[in-house]
Motif scaffolding. Structure first.
Motif, PDB file in Angstrom:
ATOM      1  N   ASP A 112       8.353  -8.797   4.266  1.00 38.11           N
ATOM      2  CA  ASP A 112       7.564  -8.602   5.487  1.00 38.11           C
ATOM      3  C   ASP A 112       7.849  -7.238   6.104  1.00 38.11           C
ATOM      4  OD1 ASP A 112       6.249 -11.011   5.342  1.00 38.11           O
ATOM      5  OD2 ASP A 112       7.673 -12.070   6.634  1.00 38.11           O
ATOM      6  N   TYR A 113       9.047  -6.703   5.877  1.00 32.54           N
ATOM      7  CA  TYR A 113       9.387  -5.385   6.423  1.00 32.54           C
ATOM      8  C   TYR A 113       8.465  -4.291   5.872  1.00 32.54           C
ATOM      9  CZ  TYR A 113      13.623  -7.584   8.153  1.00 32.54           C
ATOM     10  OH  TYR A 113      14.502  -8.397   8.812  1.00 32.54           O
ATOM     11  N   ILE A 143       0.971  -0.943  -2.361  1.00 34.39           N
ATOM     12  CA  ILE A 143       1.500  -2.132  -1.671  1.00 34.39           C
ATOM     13  C   ILE A 143       0.600  -3.336  -1.927  1.00 34.39           C
ATOM     14  CG2 ILE A 143       1.946  -3.154   0.604  1.00 34.39           C
ATOM     15  CD1 ILE A 143       2.874  -0.313   1.482  1.00 34.39           C
ATOM     16  N   VAL A 144      -0.717  -3.159  -1.795  1.00 34.35           N
ATOM     17  CA  VAL A 144      -1.662  -4.250  -2.039  1.00 34.35           C
ATOM     18  C   VAL A 144      -1.591  -4.666  -3.506  1.00 34.35           C
ATOM     19  CG1 VAL A 144      -4.135  -4.822  -2.132  1.00 34.35           C
ATOM     20  CG2 VAL A 144      -3.196  -3.673  -0.125  1.00 34.35           C
ATOM     21  N   GLY A 145      -1.557  -3.670  -4.405  1.00 35.61           N
ATOM     22  CA  GLY A 145      -1.371  -3.937  -5.824  1.00 35.61           C
ATOM     23  C   GLY A 145      -2.592  -4.434  -6.564  1.00 35.61           C
ATOM     24  N   PHE A 193      10.549  -3.401  -4.685  1.00 38.10           N
ATOM     25  CA  PHE A 193      10.689  -2.052  -5.224  1.00 38.10           C
ATOM     26  C   PHE A 193       9.352  -1.319  -5.201  1.00 38.10           C
ATOM     27  CE2 PHE A 193      10.619   0.860  -8.910  1.00 38.10           C
ATOM     28  CZ  PHE A 193      11.594   1.757  -8.480  1.00 38.10           C
ATOM     29  N   VAL A 194       8.314  -1.972  -5.714  1.00 36.42           N
ATOM     30  CA  VAL A 194       6.968  -1.380  -5.721  1.00 36.42           C
ATOM     31  C   VAL A 194       6.488  -1.155  -4.283  1.00 36.42           C
ATOM     32  CG1 VAL A 194       4.541  -1.814  -6.319  1.00 36.42           C
ATOM     33  CG2 VAL A 194       6.343  -2.290  -7.986  1.00 36.42           C
ATOM     34  N   GLY A 195       6.716  -2.132  -3.415  1.00 33.30           N
ATOM     35  CA  GLY A 195       6.321  -2.003  -2.013  1.00 33.30           C
ATOM     36  C   GLY A 195       7.013  -0.845  -1.310  1.00 33.30           C
ATOM     37  N   LYS A 255       1.841  -1.339   8.593  1.00 31.62           N
ATOM     38  CA  LYS A 255       1.029  -1.462   9.814  1.00 31.62           C
ATOM     39  C   LYS A 255       1.458  -0.450  10.868  1.00 31.62           C
ATOM     40  CE  LYS A 255      -0.141  -6.296   9.145  1.00 31.62           C
ATOM     41  NZ  LYS A 255       0.048  -7.678   9.561  1.00 31.62           N
ATOM     42  N   ILE A 256       2.770  -0.277  11.035  1.00 33.60           N
ATOM     43  CA  ILE A 256       3.283   0.678  12.019  1.00 33.60           C
ATOM     44  C   ILE A 256       2.877   2.105  11.641  1.00 33.60           C
ATOM     45  CG2 ILE A 256       5.409   1.738  12.925  1.00 33.60           C
ATOM     46  CD1 ILE A 256       6.639  -1.109  12.853  1.00 33.60           C
ATOM     47  N   THR A 257       2.959   2.432  10.352  1.00 30.17           N
ATOM     48  CA  THR A 257       2.572   3.767   9.885  1.00 30.17           C
ATOM     49  C   THR A 257       1.117   4.050  10.222  1.00 30.17           C
ATOM     50  OG1 THR A 257       4.189   3.633   8.095  1.00 30.17           O
ATOM     51  CG2 THR A 257       2.450   5.288   7.873  1.00 30.17           C
TER      52      THR A 257
END
Length: 192
Positions: free
Chosen positions: A3-4, A141-143, A75-77, A10-12
């Motif tokens: 979730d981080y 991130i979505v992948g 890792f990917v995220g 979202k913050i970015t």
């Protein structure tokens, strides 16, 4: 995926969009610009579609574009979020360097200046490069393949816009801009 990472993403985006909104109030007055319908169709609509493609997974259930091209791991995220943050810094810093010469659409500004310092020494459109990195990181991130489609839409929209901007800048600055084009690439140093 943690979730981080999702919260960081979202913050970015929130920071970038807030900065864009607030800094837009300091732009120079417009001498001329494209009609609003044209601006919406060619610049805003593609970004809205790309944003929707990167939206909630539930919208794309049981569709081929929902298939993963990378695993959903931390890792990917983290790689994706790092690219997003780098893109956000690049876009915001370039926007700051452009100062009140910035415009939301293809516009001719009063007392327009040609900025060639900062990241503008390396590429002519570092704001677009930064936003492309934001979309690429978000896609990682979505992948899903839908993210690749989103990046392609954004790239085509930006390329269309930068082509028009370069025509206007050549008209405004003449040989000075042509010399600048010889020294720099549009989006990626030494490549394109």
């Amino acid at each position: 995926m943690s979730d981080y990472i999702k919260i960081g993403l979202k913050i970015t985006w929130l920071i970038v969009l807030t900065y864009w909104f607030v800094s837009g109030f300091t732009a120079k007055k417009v001498k001329s610009q494209e009609p609003i319908l044209k601006r919406f169709l060619f610049y805003w609509l593609p970004l809205i579609v790309a944003g929707l493609l990167l939206g909630p997974t539930e919208l794309f259930m049981h569709m081929l574009i929902r298939e993963n091209f990378v695993e959903h791991t931390n890792f990917v995220g983290t790689i994706g979020l790092t690219i997003c943050i780098f893109g956000a810094i690049m876009a915001c810093w370039s926007r700051y360097r452009l100062g009140n010469n910035w415009s939301l659409s293809v516009q001719n500004k009063e007392d327009h200046e040609l900025i060639q310092s900062g990241l503008y020494k390396i590429v002519r459109h570092p704001i677009y490069t930064g936003f492309l990195l934001l979309f690429i990181g978000n896609t990682i991130i979505v992948g899903d393949y839908r993210g690749i489609i989103a990046v392609l839409i954004v790239f085509i929209s930006f390329w269309f816009k930068l082509t028009k901007e370069e025509k206007l800048l050549t008209e405004n600055f003449g040989n000075q801009y042509l010399e600048y084009k010889k020294r720099t690439k549009a989006l990626i140093p030494y490549i394109i």
